[in-house]
Design an enzyme around this catalytic site. Structure first.
Site, mmCIF file in Angstrom:
data_model
loop_
_atom_site.group_PDB
_atom_site.id
_atom_site.type_symbol
_atom_site.label_atom_id
_atom_site.label_comp_id
_atom_site.label_asym_id
_atom_site.label_seq_id
_atom_site.Cartn_x
_atom_site.Cartn_y
_atom_site.Cartn_z
ATOM 1 C CB CYS A 114 -42.470 -11.805 -23.384
ATOM 2 S SG CYS A 114 -41.412 -10.993 -24.834
ATOM 3 C CE1 TYR A 141 -37.467 -9.106 -27.388
ATOM 4 C CE2 TYR A 141 -38.518 -10.346 -26.342
ATOM 5 C CZ TYR A 141 -37.379 -9.649 -27.256
ATOM 6 O OH TYR A 141 -37.134 -10.705 -28.030
ATOM 7 C CE LYS A 145 -39.128 -9.537 -30.443
ATOM 8 N NZ LYS A 145 -38.240 -9.755 -32.353
ATOM 9 C CG ASN A 170 -37.147 -17.976 -21.594
ATOM 10 O OD1 ASN A 170 -38.766 -18.055 -21.777
ATOM 11 N ND2 ASN A 170 -37.424 -17.375 -20.195
ATOM 12 C CG HIS A 184 -32.930 -14.265 -21.711
ATOM 13 N ND1 HIS A 184 -32.216 -13.886 -23.490
ATOM 14 C CD2 HIS A 184 -33.550 -14.369 -21.900
ATOM 15 C CE1 HIS A 184 -33.082 -13.346 -23.890
ATOM 16 N NE2 HIS A 184 -34.019 -13.398 -22.827
ATOM 17 C CD1 TRP A 207 -30.220 -12.693 -9.547
ATOM 18 C CD2 TRP A 207 -30.881 -11.862 -11.082
ATOM 19 N NE1 TRP A 207 -29.126 -12.823 -9.710
ATOM 20 C CE2 TRP A 207 -29.480 -11.593 -11.237
ATOM 21 C CE3 TRP A 207 -31.713 -11.694 -12.795
ATOM 22 C CZ2 TRP A 207 -28.712 -10.800 -12.252
ATOM 23 C CZ3 TRP A 207 -31.022 -11.103 -13.166
ATOM 24 C CH2 TRP A 207 -29.590 -10.265 -13.565
HETATM 25 O O1 GFB Z 1 -34.427 -15.549 -18.395
HETATM 26 P P1 GFB Z 1 -34.997 -14.376 -17.165
HETATM 27 O O2 GFB Z 1 -33.857 -13.144 -17.314
HETATM 28 O O3 GFB Z 1 -36.563 -14.187 -18.108
HETATM 29 O O4 GFB Z 1 -35.208 -14.899 -16.195
HETATM 30 P P2 GFB Z 1 -37.509 -14.491 -18.206
HETATM 31 C C1 GFB Z 1 -35.947 -16.597 -15.770
HETATM 32 C C2 GFB Z 1 -36.408 -16.295 -14.625
HETATM 33 O O5 GFB Z 1 -35.283 -16.742 -13.867
HETATM 34 C C3 GFB Z 1 -36.773 -15.106 -13.875
HETATM 35 C C4 GFB Z 1 -34.756 -16.260 -12.364
HETATM 36 O O6 GFB Z 1 -37.741 -15.451 -12.561
HETATM 37 C C5 GFB Z 1 -35.479 -15.072 -12.830
HETATM 38 O O7 GFB Z 1 -35.372 -13.963 -12.116
HETATM 39 N N1 GFB Z 1 -33.409 -15.972 -12.633
HETATM 40 C C6 GFB Z 1 -32.694 -16.369 -11.399
HETATM 41 C C7 GFB Z 1 -32.171 -15.592 -13.049
HETATM 42 N N2 GFB Z 1 -31.881 -16.189 -11.402
HETATM 43 C C8 GFB Z 1 -31.288 -15.524 -12.398
HETATM 44 C C9 GFB Z 1 -30.115 -14.988 -13.063
HETATM 45 O O8 GFB Z 1 -28.855 -15.807 -13.160
HETATM 46 N N3 GFB Z 1 -30.378 -14.380 -14.560
HETATM 47 C C10 GFB Z 1 -31.439 -14.211 -15.065
HETATM 48 N N4 GFB Z 1 -31.979 -13.418 -15.638
HETATM 49 N N5 GFB Z 1 -32.632 -14.422 -14.539
HETATM 50 C C11 GFB Z 1 -37.858 -13.215 -20.592
HETATM 51 C C12 GFB Z 1 -38.591 -11.297 -21.006
HETATM 52 O O9 GFB Z 1 -38.204 -12.919 -19.067
HETATM 53 O O10 GFB Z 1 -37.964 -14.288 -21.611
HETATM 54 C C13 GFB Z 1 -37.292 -11.286 -22.439
HETATM 55 O O11 GFB Z 1 -37.906 -10.819 -20.318
HETATM 56 C C14 GFB Z 1 -38.104 -12.475 -23.556
HETATM 57 O O12 GFB Z 1 -38.877 -10.068 -22.251
HETATM 58 C C15 GFB Z 1 -37.761 -13.986 -23.215
HETATM 59 O O13 GFB Z 1 -39.227 -12.446 -23.660
HETATM 60 C C16 GFB Z 1 -38.133 -15.086 -23.060
HETATM 61 O O14 GFB Z 1 -38.353 -16.355 -19.072
HETATM 62 O O15 GFB Z 1 -38.744 -13.774 -16.486
#
Ligand code: GFB
Length: 316
Positions: A114, A141, A145, A170, A184, A207
């Site tokens: 990210c 974040y 980093k 990820n 995540h 989501w």
């Molecule tokens: O993995 P995630 O939370 O973070 O979400 P990022 C990835 C995608 O999955 C987003 C969707 O488009 C979310 O809206 N999603 C669908 C969900 N359902 C869900 C759910 O139930 N929970 C979650 N959490 N997401 C992160 C960064 O970004 O990536 C961190 O926030 C870090 O800082 C990490 O860098 C590697 O991939 O968007």
């Protein structure tokens, strides 16, 4: 610095050894013939400079993996910006500066994909760093980093310290966080699909739009890549770590349902953020150093679900 760097007989500190990445590093380092040094966060708060420097002066590690961090999914990042910025800045500043003061021979700092601009060219090469605006949901974040990567580069430039960094895509695997508010996407979908199956629900909430693309790396592959970089790399370049494969969140949700055995419908919740549209890392540099991932997504996902059933679902 001469390469390969030999870990045998070295005192190696895995900072953050209780987190998912730290646990994987401890498992991986068990075969390297090194002496592992660890300290729990109740005994040492890495956000406190004097405590961290005092502990380092007494523990005297020769090698450090910086896996300690405040981490979380899109909602946690977006709703707790102060913690994600301050905690990560404090941890990395204290550990990196402290490691230099006690003469650590080699250090690897873990960044994140990210750090790259929201609309970086895909796949994202290391050279894309600081070429455009960040994704707003995780800029706090990301800025922390980026500062950690820059600390490694600065200590190398000014003091000749052999400090390197890795930018994983990820991650998922055993030891993941399955709490729906802070996790995540992959562990969240596993937990939600399992609950939906057990309760006989008709649908699974996902989501956002389901359209964003993400790349998923098994944490054991990351640990192996970190050891490879520690032993085979000595460069200011923040090396990307990924698989080269991406899929949409919808396709991920379908795969999770298949692995978990939930046969209901997916229902997309547009009130939740999508985040960055795409973030595939360019792994040309790491492959050039002789490393490639081994764990396929379906196989890794089945393992993560087995771990969840045994350690989280069984505990209620
Ligand atoms: O993995 P995630 O939370 O973070 O979400 P990022 C990835 C995608 O999955 C987003 C969707 O488009 C979310 O809206 N999603 C669908 C969900 N359902 C869900 C759910 O139930 N929970 C979650 N959490 N997401 C992160 C960064 O970004 O990536 C961190 O926030 C870090 O800082 C990490 O860098 C590697 O991939 O968007």
């Amino acid at each position: 610095m001469s390469l390969p760097f030999d870990l045998r007989g070295k005192r190696v500190w895995v900072a953050g050894h209780r987190g998912m990445v730290g646990q994987a590093l401890v498992r991986r380092l068990a075969t390297e013939g090194c002496e592992l040094v660890t300290v729990g966060h109740h005994a040492l708060d890495l956000r406190r400079q004097a405590e961290t420097e005092g502990w380092l002066a007494q523990a005297r590690p020769q090698v450090v993996f910086v896996a300690a961090a405040r981490v979380g999914g899109i909602l946690a990042n977006d709703s707790r910006p102060a913690e994600f910025l301050y905690d990560n800045l404090a941890i990395e500043a204290n550990v990196i500066h402290g490691a230099w003061t006690v003469g650590v021979e080699k250090l690897l700092f873990l960044g994140s994909s990210c750090i790259y601009p929201k609309l970086a060219p895909q796949p994202m090469p290391e050279a894309a760093l600081l070429t455009g605006p960040l994704e707003p949901t995780n800029e706090w974040y990301a800025i922390a980093k980026i500062a950690g990567i820059k600390l490694c580069q600065a200590y190398r430039k000014q003091y000749g310290a052999d400090f390197i960094s890795a930018q994983p895509t990820n991650l998922y695997g055993p030891g993941d966080n399955f709490d729906l508010q802070s996790s995540h996407v992959l562990p969240a979908l596993v937990a939600k699909a399992h609950r939906a199956k057990v309760e006989g629900a008709a649908s699974l909430p996902v989501w956002g739009s389901g359209r964003p693309l993400r790349e998923f790396l098994h944490v054991d592959d990351l640990a192996d890549a970190c050891v490879h970089l520690m032993t085979h790399d000595s460069s200011p370049v923040p090396t990307n770590v990924g698989t080269g494969d991406e899929l949409s969140i919808r396709a991920l949700a379908e795969l999770v349902c298949e692995v978990v055995g939930f046969r209901g419908d997916l229902v997309f919740d547009a009130s939740k953020p999508d985040g960055t549209p795409r973030k595939l890392v360019d792994t040309t540099r790491l492959r050039g150093l002789g490393w490639a991932p081994r764990v396929g997504l379906r196989e890794g996902l089945a393992g993560a679900y087995a771990w969840y059933r045994e350690h989280v679902a069984a505990a209620g």
